[in-house]
Design a protein around this motif. Structure first.
Motif, mmCIF file in Angstrom:
data_model
loop_
_atom_site.group_PDB
_atom_site.id
_atom_site.type_symbol
_atom_site.label_atom_id
_atom_site.label_comp_id
_atom_site.label_asym_id
_atom_site.label_seq_id
_atom_site.Cartn_x
_atom_site.Cartn_y
_atom_site.Cartn_z
ATOM 1 N N GLN A 78 20.955 0.211 2.820
ATOM 2 C CA GLN A 78 19.733 1.103 2.522
ATOM 3 C C GLN A 78 18.552 0.602 1.657
ATOM 4 O O GLN A 78 17.318 0.543 2.074
ATOM 5 C CB GLN A 78 20.490 2.370 1.785
ATOM 6 N N LEU A 79 18.850 -0.312 0.877
ATOM 7 C CA LEU A 79 18.023 -1.027 0.110
ATOM 8 C C LEU A 79 17.208 -1.853 0.841
ATOM 9 O O LEU A 79 15.753 -2.009 0.678
ATOM 10 C CB LEU A 79 18.529 -1.777 -1.137
ATOM 11 N N TYR A 80 17.983 -2.806 1.628
ATOM 12 C CA TYR A 80 17.159 -3.603 2.538
ATOM 13 C C TYR A 80 16.256 -3.219 3.625
ATOM 14 O O TYR A 80 15.477 -3.478 3.796
ATOM 15 C CB TYR A 80 18.213 -4.756 3.222
ATOM 16 N N ALA A 81 16.836 -2.096 4.221
ATOM 17 C CA ALA A 81 16.119 -1.332 5.270
ATOM 18 C C ALA A 81 14.940 -0.676 4.666
ATOM 19 O O ALA A 81 13.780 -0.575 5.446
ATOM 20 C CB ALA A 81 17.110 -0.329 6.121
ATOM 21 N N ALA A 82 14.935 0.012 3.581
ATOM 22 C CA ALA A 82 13.850 0.861 3.064
ATOM 23 C C ALA A 82 12.682 -0.146 2.623
ATOM 24 O O ALA A 82 11.491 0.036 2.531
ATOM 25 C CB ALA A 82 14.433 1.802 1.914
ATOM 26 N N LEU A 83 13.238 -1.092 1.785
ATOM 27 C CA LEU A 83 12.251 -2.126 1.456
ATOM 28 C C LEU A 83 12.491 -3.683 1.885
ATOM 29 O O LEU A 83 12.956 -4.385 1.045
ATOM 30 C CB LEU A 83 12.135 -1.791 -0.274
ATOM 31 N N PRO A 84 12.221 -3.802 2.868
ATOM 32 C CA PRO A 84 12.461 -5.472 3.600
ATOM 33 C C PRO A 84 11.565 -6.263 2.493
ATOM 34 O O PRO A 84 10.448 -6.237 2.467
ATOM 35 C CB PRO A 84 12.064 -5.147 5.132
ATOM 36 N N ILE A 85 12.409 -7.422 2.146
ATOM 37 C CA ILE A 85 11.714 -8.712 1.827
ATOM 38 C C ILE A 85 10.537 -9.347 2.413
ATOM 39 O O ILE A 85 9.377 -9.533 1.636
ATOM 40 C CB ILE A 85 12.408 -9.660 1.189
ATOM 41 N N MET A 87 8.530 -7.748 4.048
ATOM 42 C CA MET A 87 7.192 -6.670 3.995
ATOM 43 C C MET A 87 6.704 -6.940 2.448
ATOM 44 O O MET A 87 5.440 -6.566 2.384
ATOM 45 C CB MET A 87 7.495 -5.245 4.376
ATOM 46 N N LEU A 88 7.717 -6.889 1.502
ATOM 47 C CA LEU A 88 7.446 -6.788 0.204
ATOM 48 C C LEU A 88 6.520 -8.168 -0.145
ATOM 49 O O LEU A 88 5.703 -7.958 -0.970
ATOM 50 C CB LEU A 88 8.857 -6.903 -0.781
ATOM 51 N N LYS A 89 6.821 -9.266 0.441
ATOM 52 C CA LYS A 89 6.329 -10.493 0.177
ATOM 53 C C LYS A 89 4.790 -10.460 0.618
ATOM 54 O O LYS A 89 3.956 -11.172 -0.012
ATOM 55 C CB LYS A 89 6.799 -11.669 1.025
ATOM 56 N N LYS A 90 4.278 -9.453 1.546
ATOM 57 C CA LYS A 90 2.912 -9.519 1.901
ATOM 58 C C LYS A 90 2.155 -8.459 1.090
ATOM 59 O O LYS A 90 0.925 -8.543 1.267
ATOM 60 C CB LYS A 90 2.829 -8.925 3.099
ATOM 61 N N LEU A 91 2.712 -7.795 0.155
ATOM 62 C CA LEU A 91 2.127 -6.886 -0.603
ATOM 63 C C LEU A 91 1.455 -7.469 -2.122
ATOM 64 O O LEU A 91 2.456 -8.200 -2.612
ATOM 65 C CB LEU A 91 2.731 -5.778 -1.124
ATOM 66 N N PRO A 92 0.131 -7.167 -2.341
ATOM 67 C CA PRO A 92 -0.081 -7.756 -3.803
ATOM 68 C C PRO A 92 0.513 -6.539 -4.848
ATOM 69 O O PRO A 92 0.277 -5.441 -4.847
ATOM 70 C CB PRO A 92 -1.467 -7.517 -3.899
ATOM 71 N N GLU A 99 4.407 0.500 -12.594
ATOM 72 C CA GLU A 99 3.463 0.319 -11.564
ATOM 73 C C GLU A 99 3.684 0.076 -10.247
ATOM 74 O O GLU A 99 3.328 0.320 -9.273
ATOM 75 C CB GLU A 99 1.965 -0.393 -11.943
ATOM 76 N N MET A 100 4.747 -1.194 -10.442
ATOM 77 C CA MET A 100 5.200 -1.768 -9.099
ATOM 78 C C MET A 100 6.096 -0.711 -8.216
ATOM 79 O O MET A 100 6.241 -0.376 -7.151
ATOM 80 C CB MET A 100 6.146 -2.913 -9.358
ATOM 81 N N ILE A 101 6.974 -0.009 -9.184
ATOM 82 C CA ILE A 101 7.677 1.051 -8.744
ATOM 83 C C ILE A 101 6.900 2.064 -7.918
ATOM 84 O O ILE A 101 7.240 2.680 -6.985
ATOM 85 C CB ILE A 101 8.628 1.626 -9.769
ATOM 86 N N ALA A 102 5.926 2.728 -8.688
ATOM 87 C CA ALA A 102 5.153 3.580 -8.217
ATOM 88 C C ALA A 102 4.252 3.167 -6.860
ATOM 89 O O ALA A 102 4.376 3.945 -5.792
ATOM 90 C CB ALA A 102 3.914 4.105 -9.052
ATOM 91 N N LEU A 103 3.909 1.795 -6.718
ATOM 92 C CA LEU A 103 3.431 1.428 -5.523
ATOM 93 C C LEU A 103 4.329 1.370 -4.311
ATOM 94 O O LEU A 103 3.972 1.841 -3.248
ATOM 95 C CB LEU A 103 2.924 0.010 -5.614
ATOM 96 N N LEU A 104 5.464 0.949 -4.723
ATOM 97 C CA LEU A 104 6.500 0.615 -3.593
ATOM 98 C C LEU A 104 6.972 2.113 -3.066
ATOM 99 O O LEU A 104 7.343 2.607 -1.676
ATOM 100 C CB LEU A 104 7.642 -0.117 -4.107
ATOM 101 N N SER A 105 7.162 3.102 -4.273
ATOM 102 C CA SER A 105 7.654 4.344 -3.520
ATOM 103 C C SER A 105 6.659 5.035 -2.844
ATOM 104 O O SER A 105 6.955 5.651 -1.732
ATOM 105 C CB SER A 105 7.548 5.274 -4.645
#
Length: 176
Positions: A78-85, A87-92, A99-105
């Motif tokens: 669930q962690l990997y599928a919901a927030l794939p690394i 895709m995370l690497k492409k986000l500032p 703030e990071m938690i809020a943005l990812l949420s």
């Protein structure tokens, strides 16, 4: 959920009952608890999707330890599928954790709890990589101490005596 499920030939429905995956004659379906928020429904769907894709058997008749393992595996998936690394690497990402938690949420439509769990998982893995690298460097530095070319005369004398001990004969006398 419906787009992904359709691509995987999984029937998805929502009812006022706990989320679960069901297999019947090779056909898979996932019930998502409609009493949950949209973010929680997405997370439950991903959890149940892991059961469909990676697990088999009826948990109602499985040993508890095997059920526990399947649940842990589904939670990790669930962690990997919901927030794939990838895709995370492409986000500032902001530097502040909250703030990071809020943005990812918001960006991935997951709960703050799941976003925080994924960040903590990544942080643990980064730290483990640093520790592994530091240990490797330490082990390499220690290995050179055991190289006979680096031994002092006193160490060489002791090691020669130990070598003689290894060649001790069956009669208890020293072998030369």
């Amino acid at each position: 959920m419906t787009n992904l499920a359709a691509k995987l030939h999984i029937w998805v429905y929502a009812m006022d009952m706990s989320s679960m995956a069901v297999e019947n004659n090779g056909q898979f379906s996932i019930n998502v608890d409609r009493r949950l928020s949209a973010k929680e429904q997405w997370e439950d769907f991903l959890h149940e999707l892991c059961h469909v894709l990676r697990h088999s058997g009826n948990q109602m008749i499985m040993p508890d330890r095997y059920v526990d393992w399947q649940e842990q595996d589904a939670s990790a998936f669930q962690l990997y599928a919901a927030l794939p690394i990838s895709m995370l690497k492409k986000l500032p990402l902001p530097e502040q954790k909250n703030e990071m938690i809020a943005l990812l949420s918001d960006e991935f439509q997951v709960t703050h709890r799941l976003a925080a769990a994924r960040i903590e998982q990544i942080q643990r893995r980064v730290l483990q990589g640093i520790l592994d690298h530091e240990y490797q460097l330490f082990a390499q530095s220690q290995a050179s101490k055991y190289n006979p070319d680096n031994w002092s005369d006193a160490t060489r004398l002791i090691m020669d005596k130990l070598e003689h001990l290894k060649r001790k004969g069956d009669d208890g006398k020293w072998q030369n």
